[in-house]
Design a protein around this motif. Structure first.
Motif, PDB file in Angstrom:
ATOM      1  N   CYS A  41       0.823  -1.214   0.000  1.00 46.97           N
ATOM      2  CA  CYS A  41       0.000   0.000   0.000  1.00 46.97           C
ATOM      3  C   CYS A  41       0.857   1.264   0.000  1.00 46.97           C
ATOM      4  N   SER A  42       1.938   1.267   0.758  1.00 48.36           N
ATOM      5  CA  SER A  42       2.778   2.466   0.789  1.00 48.36           C
ATOM      6  C   SER A  42       3.475   2.685  -0.554  1.00 48.36           C
ATOM      7  N   LEU A  43       3.851   1.594  -1.235  1.00 49.35           N
ATOM      8  CA  LEU A  43       4.443   1.748  -2.569  1.00 49.35           C
ATOM      9  C   LEU A  43       3.424   2.284  -3.577  1.00 49.35           C
ATOM     10  N   LEU A  44       2.207   1.777  -3.504  1.00 44.84           N
ATOM     11  CA  LEU A  44       1.171   2.249  -4.423  1.00 44.84           C
ATOM     12  C   LEU A  44       0.745   3.678  -4.115  1.00 44.84           C
ATOM     13  N   ASP A  45       0.734   4.021  -2.848  1.00 47.24           N
ATOM     14  CA  ASP A  45       0.289   5.343  -2.416  1.00 47.24           C
ATOM     15  C   ASP A  45       1.341   6.420  -2.617  1.00 47.24           C
ATOM     16  N   SER A  46       2.538   6.026  -2.965  1.00 48.05           N
ATOM     17  CA  SER A  46       3.636   6.977  -3.139  1.00 48.05           C
ATOM     18  C   SER A  46       3.240   8.074  -4.126  1.00 48.05           C
ATOM     19  N   THR A  47       3.556   9.322  -3.778  1.00 48.56           N
ATOM     20  CA  THR A  47       3.176  10.450  -4.626  1.00 48.56           C
ATOM     21  C   THR A  47       4.317  10.914  -5.519  1.00 48.56           C
ATOM     22  N   GLU A  48       5.416  10.188  -5.500  1.00 44.41           N
ATOM     23  CA  GLU A  48       6.559  10.548  -6.340  1.00 44.41           C
ATOM     24  C   GLU A  48       6.143  10.492  -7.811  1.00 44.41           C
ATOM     25  N   LYS A  49       6.588  11.476  -8.581  1.00 47.68           N
ATOM     26  CA  LYS A  49       6.125  11.602  -9.961  1.00 47.68           C
ATOM     27  C   LYS A  49       7.176  11.246 -11.010  1.00 47.68           C
ATOM     28  N   SER A  50       8.291  10.678 -10.624  1.00 48.12           N
ATOM     29  CA  SER A  50       9.347  10.360 -11.590  1.00 48.12           C
ATOM     30  C   SER A  50       8.952   9.171 -12.460  1.00 48.12           C
ATOM     31  N   THR A  51       9.670   9.016 -13.561  1.00 48.13           N
ATOM     32  CA  THR A  51       9.420   7.879 -14.456  1.00 48.13           C
ATOM     33  C   THR A  51       9.716   6.572 -13.741  1.00 48.13           C
ATOM     34  N   GLY A  52      10.756   6.570 -12.917  1.00 49.18           N
ATOM     35  CA  GLY A  52      11.112   5.375 -12.157  1.00 49.18           C
ATOM     36  C   GLY A  52      10.020   4.964 -11.198  1.00 49.18           C
ATOM     37  N   ALA A  53       9.376   5.950 -10.581  1.00 54.22           N
ATOM     38  CA  ALA A  53       8.285   5.657  -9.644  1.00 54.22           C
ATOM     39  C   ALA A  53       7.095   5.051 -10.385  1.00 54.22           C
ATOM     40  N   ALA A  54       6.782   5.587 -11.558  1.00 53.97           N
ATOM     41  CA  ALA A  54       5.675   5.039 -12.357  1.00 53.97           C
ATOM     42  C   ALA A  54       6.005   3.614 -12.792  1.00 53.97           C
ATOM     43  N   ARG A  55       7.239   3.382 -13.207  1.00 48.38           N
ATOM     44  CA  ARG A  55       7.649   2.044 -13.625  1.00 48.38           C
ATOM     45  C   ARG A  55       7.589   1.082 -12.437  1.00 48.38           C
ATOM     46  N   SER A  56       7.970   1.571 -11.264  1.00 50.99           N
ATOM     47  CA  SER A  56       7.938   0.759 -10.056  1.00 50.99           C
ATOM     48  C   SER A  56       6.496   0.371  -9.702  1.00 50.99           C
ATOM     49  N   LYS A  57       5.563   1.322  -9.827  1.00 54.41           N
ATOM     50  CA  LYS A  57       4.152   1.030  -9.570  1.00 54.41           C
ATOM     51  C   LYS A  57       3.611   0.013 -10.567  1.00 54.41           C
ATOM     52  N   LEU A  58       3.964   0.200 -11.840  1.00 53.56           N
ATOM     53  CA  LEU A  58       3.511  -0.750 -12.863  1.00 53.56           C
ATOM     54  C   LEU A  58       4.033  -2.147 -12.563  1.00 53.56           C
ATOM     55  N   ASN A  59       5.291  -2.233 -12.158  1.00 50.25           N
ATOM     56  CA  ASN A  59       5.898  -3.518 -11.828  1.00 50.25           C
ATOM     57  C   ASN A  59       5.161  -4.174 -10.654  1.00 50.25           C
ATOM     58  N   LEU A  60       4.828  -3.376  -9.640  1.00 51.92           N
ATOM     59  CA  LEU A  60       4.080  -3.883  -8.488  1.00 51.92           C
ATOM     60  C   LEU A  60       2.690  -4.358  -8.921  1.00 51.92           C
ATOM     61  N   LEU A  61       2.048  -3.619  -9.812  1.00 57.52           N
ATOM     62  CA  LEU A  61       0.721  -4.014 -10.300  1.00 57.52           C
ATOM     63  C   LEU A  61       0.797  -5.295 -11.123  1.00 57.52           C
ATOM     64  N   TYR A  62       1.881  -5.479 -11.883  1.00 61.29           N
ATOM     65  CA  TYR A  62       2.081  -6.742 -12.604  1.00 61.29           C
ATOM     66  C   TYR A  62       2.204  -7.895 -11.608  1.00 61.29           C
ATOM     67  N   TYR A  63       2.947  -7.678 -10.527  1.00 58.99           N
ATOM     68  CA  TYR A  63       3.086  -8.718  -9.502  1.00 58.99           C
ATOM     69  C   TYR A  63       1.732  -9.040  -8.881  1.00 58.99           C
ATOM     70  N   LEU A  64       0.973  -8.000  -8.531  1.00 57.38           N
ATOM     71  CA  LEU A  64      -0.350  -8.217  -7.942  1.00 57.38           C
ATOM     72  C   LEU A  64      -1.272  -8.963  -8.913  1.00 57.38           C
ATOM     73  N   SER A  65      -1.126  -8.705 -10.206  1.00 59.79           N
ATOM     74  CA  SER A  65      -1.922  -9.418 -11.211  1.00 59.79           C
ATOM     75  C   SER A  65      -1.618 -10.909 -11.205  1.00 59.79           C
ATOM     76  N   THR A  66      -0.364 -11.253 -10.949  1.00 61.60           N
ATOM     77  CA  THR A  66      -0.010 -12.676 -10.963  1.00 61.60           C
ATOM     78  C   THR A  66      -0.503 -13.399  -9.716  1.00 61.60           C
ATOM     79  N   VAL A  67      -0.528 -12.721  -8.565  1.00 57.58           N
ATOM     80  CA  VAL A  67      -0.986 -13.407  -7.348  1.00 57.58           C
ATOM     81  C   VAL A  67      -2.499 -13.305  -7.156  1.00 57.58           C
TER      82      VAL A  67
END
Length: 160
Positions: A41-67
């Motif tokens: 939740c803290s990773l998803l809720d992060s308000t950082e706006k960098s490209t790396g942060a967006a990529r990190s959120k997408l990666n986390l969402l891909y992981y959540l999709s698999t589980v």
């Protein structure tokens, strides 16, 4: 037109949480589960706006999709504090890729959950998905991402 979803792959190296299998997640003790959820939740809720942060959120969402395709994990996740965070991300994320992946996770949770608790804010998710579809009526790509999640939530409610 129905789009075939591409298989999701997440990058273990850039995921900032431990990557447990669905079986491990379903058998976790409450304290470990809460720690895991807090980190997600803290990773998803992060308000950082960098490209790396967006990529990190997408990666986390891909992981959540698999589980999320595991029934017990989906039931635990949809009843947890993660679901309101996902709805918030659907509302607030500036990046449409993130919104599309959040909608996919919500749809997968709705599809694979075995029971829906009374405290799960599904009505809020349905209202938001409906508003997003209405606001972006001309964007067929976006509708194709949002409609399956809306359909799964409606089916889940109807079958409860």
């Amino acid at each position: 037109q129905i789009i075939k979803q591409v298989p999701v792959r997440f990058d273990l190296k850039t995921l900032h949480i431990p990557t447990y299998s669905a079986e491990k997640l379903s058998s976790m003790k409450d304290m470990d589960w809460n720690d895991f959820l807090q980190r997600v939740c803290s990773l998803l809720d992060s308000t950082e706006k960098s490209t790396g942060a967006a990529r990190s959120k997408l990666n986390l969402l891909y992981y959540l999709s698999t589980v999320a395709v595991h029934k017990e994990v989906a039931s635990r996740l949809i009843s947890s504090q993660l679901f309101p965070v996902l709805v918030q991300q659907l509302r607030a994320a500036a990046n449409w890729d993130i919104r599309a992946k959040v909608a996919r996770v919500i749809g997968l949770l709705a599809l694979h959950t075995s029971e829906l608790g009374e405290n799960v804010p599904v009505s809020e998710a349905i209202i938001l998905l409906t508003e997003l579809i209405r606001e972006n009526f001309r964007n067929s790509k976006l509708k194709q991402c949002l409609l399956p999640a809306l359909g799964e939530l409606l089916y889940l409610i109807a079958s409860e």
